[in-house]
Design an enzyme around this catalytic site. Structure first.
Site, mmCIF file in Angstrom:
data_model
loop_
_atom_site.group_PDB
_atom_site.id
_atom_site.type_symbol
_atom_site.label_atom_id
_atom_site.label_comp_id
_atom_site.label_asym_id
_atom_site.label_seq_id
_atom_site.Cartn_x
_atom_site.Cartn_y
_atom_site.Cartn_z
ATOM 1 N N TYR A 164 -13.015 -33.553 15.273
ATOM 2 C CA TYR A 164 -13.302 -32.133 15.504
ATOM 3 C C TYR A 164 -13.842 -31.443 14.247
ATOM 4 O O TYR A 164 -14.583 -30.473 14.344
ATOM 5 C CB TYR A 164 -12.051 -31.395 15.972
ATOM 6 C CG TYR A 164 -11.675 -31.661 17.410
ATOM 7 C CD1 TYR A 164 -12.128 -32.795 18.061
ATOM 8 C CD2 TYR A 164 -10.891 -30.781 18.111
ATOM 9 C CE1 TYR A 164 -11.781 -33.049 19.375
ATOM 10 C CE2 TYR A 164 -10.536 -31.024 19.432
ATOM 11 C CZ TYR A 164 -10.992 -32.166 20.055
ATOM 12 O OH TYR A 164 -10.649 -32.405 21.352
ATOM 13 N N ASP B 263 -5.758 -45.478 25.641
ATOM 14 C CA ASP B 263 -6.080 -45.730 27.051
ATOM 15 C C ASP B 263 -4.825 -46.120 27.823
ATOM 16 O O ASP B 263 -4.585 -45.656 28.946
ATOM 17 C CB ASP B 263 -7.186 -46.792 27.192
ATOM 18 C CG ASP B 263 -7.038 -47.940 26.220
ATOM 19 O OD1 ASP B 263 -6.226 -47.844 25.273
ATOM 20 O OD2 ASP B 263 -7.720 -48.966 26.397
ATOM 21 N N ASP C 18 -5.488 -33.557 22.344
ATOM 22 C CA ASP C 18 -6.093 -32.531 23.203
ATOM 23 C C ASP C 18 -6.083 -33.014 24.653
ATOM 24 O O ASP C 18 -5.672 -32.305 25.577
ATOM 25 C CB ASP C 18 -7.537 -32.303 22.717
ATOM 26 C CG ASP C 18 -8.169 -31.069 23.321
ATOM 27 O OD1 ASP C 18 -7.486 -30.365 24.076
ATOM 28 O OD2 ASP C 18 -9.358 -30.822 23.043
ATOM 29 N N LYS D 194 -6.078 -45.736 18.499
ATOM 30 C CA LYS D 194 -7.085 -46.647 19.065
ATOM 31 C C LYS D 194 -7.404 -47.636 17.943
ATOM 32 O O LYS D 194 -8.572 -47.849 17.568
ATOM 33 C CB LYS D 194 -8.313 -45.825 19.510
ATOM 34 C CG LYS D 194 -9.334 -46.588 20.308
ATOM 35 C CD LYS D 194 -8.893 -46.923 21.716
ATOM 36 C CE LYS D 194 -9.915 -47.793 22.407
ATOM 37 N NZ LYS D 194 -9.445 -48.377 23.685
ATOM 38 N N ASP E 178 -3.049 -32.104 27.882
ATOM 39 C CA ASP E 178 -3.434 -31.501 29.166
ATOM 40 C C ASP E 178 -3.007 -32.386 30.326
ATOM 41 O O ASP E 178 -2.582 -31.895 31.379
ATOM 42 C CB ASP E 178 -4.954 -31.283 29.233
ATOM 43 C CG ASP E 178 -5.336 -29.871 28.808
ATOM 44 O OD1 ASP E 178 -4.560 -29.261 28.048
ATOM 45 O OD2 ASP E 178 -6.403 -29.392 29.230
#
Ligand code: NAD
Length: 374
Positions: free
Chosen positions: A135, A222, A246, A190, A250
């Protein structure tokens, strides 16, 4: 103690009014000061985070934030868009740890899209790093490719990066939070593909040596996304980077049925924080007395617990919310057959009444609400 109240746009002003009403009946020694932020601030001052608002947020002991944004600002230059206010506040206040509890209230298990037995009693905490990752990494931009699969073609790029101190401080936050809960941290990365996240995994493992009483496991993002819908109760504290956090927070939010129920906190290294509901400004229902104010009211409870050292008052608010749900009151987002549909203001009034002991509900133990798991 001073609380900066920043209602923002859309339903932000409606849900904040209810949270302020709830705070007012607690009879605690704090003062509040309200300022414009987001689109409302842009309209009045030409900037979504005016100097005066930032100064108030900096001077306050805690910030209670509603929501910002509206589709009508989508065409503005990026720096003037309402959402930039949140990024600016995070940056200027040094907020690096985002706490997103996902709690499924027993009264709302049927509101989840998962089977009730998978979510009943769910109480997990996602801790998202807020200052680093893809980001904010530089360089970023657009250019003409000089190599890759299509040299000479237009391309865009971002940079994923994490420094060791950034990973260390969020790892400490996660292990300390786990100590107050079930003493289990899952670090999501990851590492099989990305250098940044192999480094993340190494540093989290190194910090873990200082917390031998807390269990640590590592999971690829994942798989974590899959496990969150397969067996969410297997998690307790999940710590991860900015982008994975993020997305996963959610996903976790939806396990609980409605985003209108979920509070969040973003903390600095001294536990000063910005507290806000996990949802946005919901322009589709703004001004209609339809918004669920409970996420904001529960954010105020988190604020009392984490930044203002008032855990009893936080417990009282959380008990009152549960009492209101037990009494069958529901805003539209959590309404189901057999419950009583109420508006934003009526829901806030009901929480106030419950704080005065006027809502019939079950006896409720409150330690499990928020971050602390009993
Ligand atoms: P949103 O969270 O505002 O709304 C998504 C859906 O959830 C909508 O159908 C909305 O009606 C519903 N909803 C959200 N909060 C609710 C509540 N308290 N009670 C009942 N229903 C609720 O997300 P969006 O529609 O993608 O974005 C709308 C605006 O909000 C955009 O401008 C976006 O940039 C902004 N936004 C702001 C924040 C923030 O202020 N922190 C976060 C996310 C989005």
């Amino acid at each position: 103690m001073k609380i900066a109240i920043l209602p923002g746009d859309g339903i932000g002003t409606e849900i904040m009014a209810e949270a302020v009403k709830v705070l007012a009946v607690l009879d605690l020694p704090f003062e509040t000061e309200t300022a414009l932020v987001g689109g409302a601030a842009y309209e009045a001052h030409g900037h979504p985070l005016p100097e005066s608002t930032l100064a108030l947020a900096k001077a306050a002991d805690a910030v209670l934030f509603g929501a910002v944004g509206d589709w009508k600002y989508d065409k503005l230059e990026r720096q003037f868009r309402p959402e930039q206010a949140i990024l600016g506040l995070r940056k200027h206040l040094g907020l690096f740890a985002n706490f997103r509890p996902a709690i499924c209230y027993e009264q709302l298990t049927h509101a989840s899209s998962l089977k009730p037995e998978l979510v009943a009693g769910l109480d997990i905490l996602i801790i998202r790093e807020l200052t680093g990752d893809i980001y904010f990494g530089q360089p970023r931009g657009r250019r003409v490719a000089v190599d890759g699969h299509f040299p000479g073609a237009e391309e865009a790029f971002d940079t994923m990066r994490y420094s060791k101190p950034e990973i260390e401080r969020i790892a400490h936050v996660a292990f300390q939070a786990a100590r107050r809960r079930s003493k289990k941290v899952t670090s999501v990365d990851k590492a099989n593909v990305l250098e940044t996240f192999q480094f993340w995994k190494d540093v989290v493992t190194e910090v873990h040596a200082q917390y031998p009483d807390v269990a640590l496991d590592h999971m690829y993002v994942d798989n974590a996304a899959m496990q969150l819908v397969k067996a969410p109760k297997a998690f307790d504290v999940v710590v991860t980077g900015n982008m994975f956090g993020d997305i996963l927070s959610d996903e976790a939010a939806m396990l609980t049925g409605s985003i209108g129920m979920l509070p969040s906190a973003s903390l600095d290294k001294h536990n000063k924080g910005l507290y806000e509901p996990s949802h946005g400004s919901a322009p589709d229902i703004a001004g209609k007395d339809l918004a669920n104010p409970l996420a904001t009211i529960l954010s105020a409870a988190m604020m009392l617990r984490y930044s203002l050292n008032q855990p009893d008052a936080a417990d009282r608010i959380e008990s009152a919310v549960k009492a209101v749900l037990s009494a069958g009151l529901r805003t539209g987002d959590i309404w189901s057959e057999g419950t009583q549909r109420v508006g934003t203001r009526e829901m806030g009034d009901a929480v106030v009444a419950a704080l005065h002991g006027q809502v019939a509900g079950k006896t409720i133990t409150t330690r499990t609400a928020g971050i602390i798991k009993g």
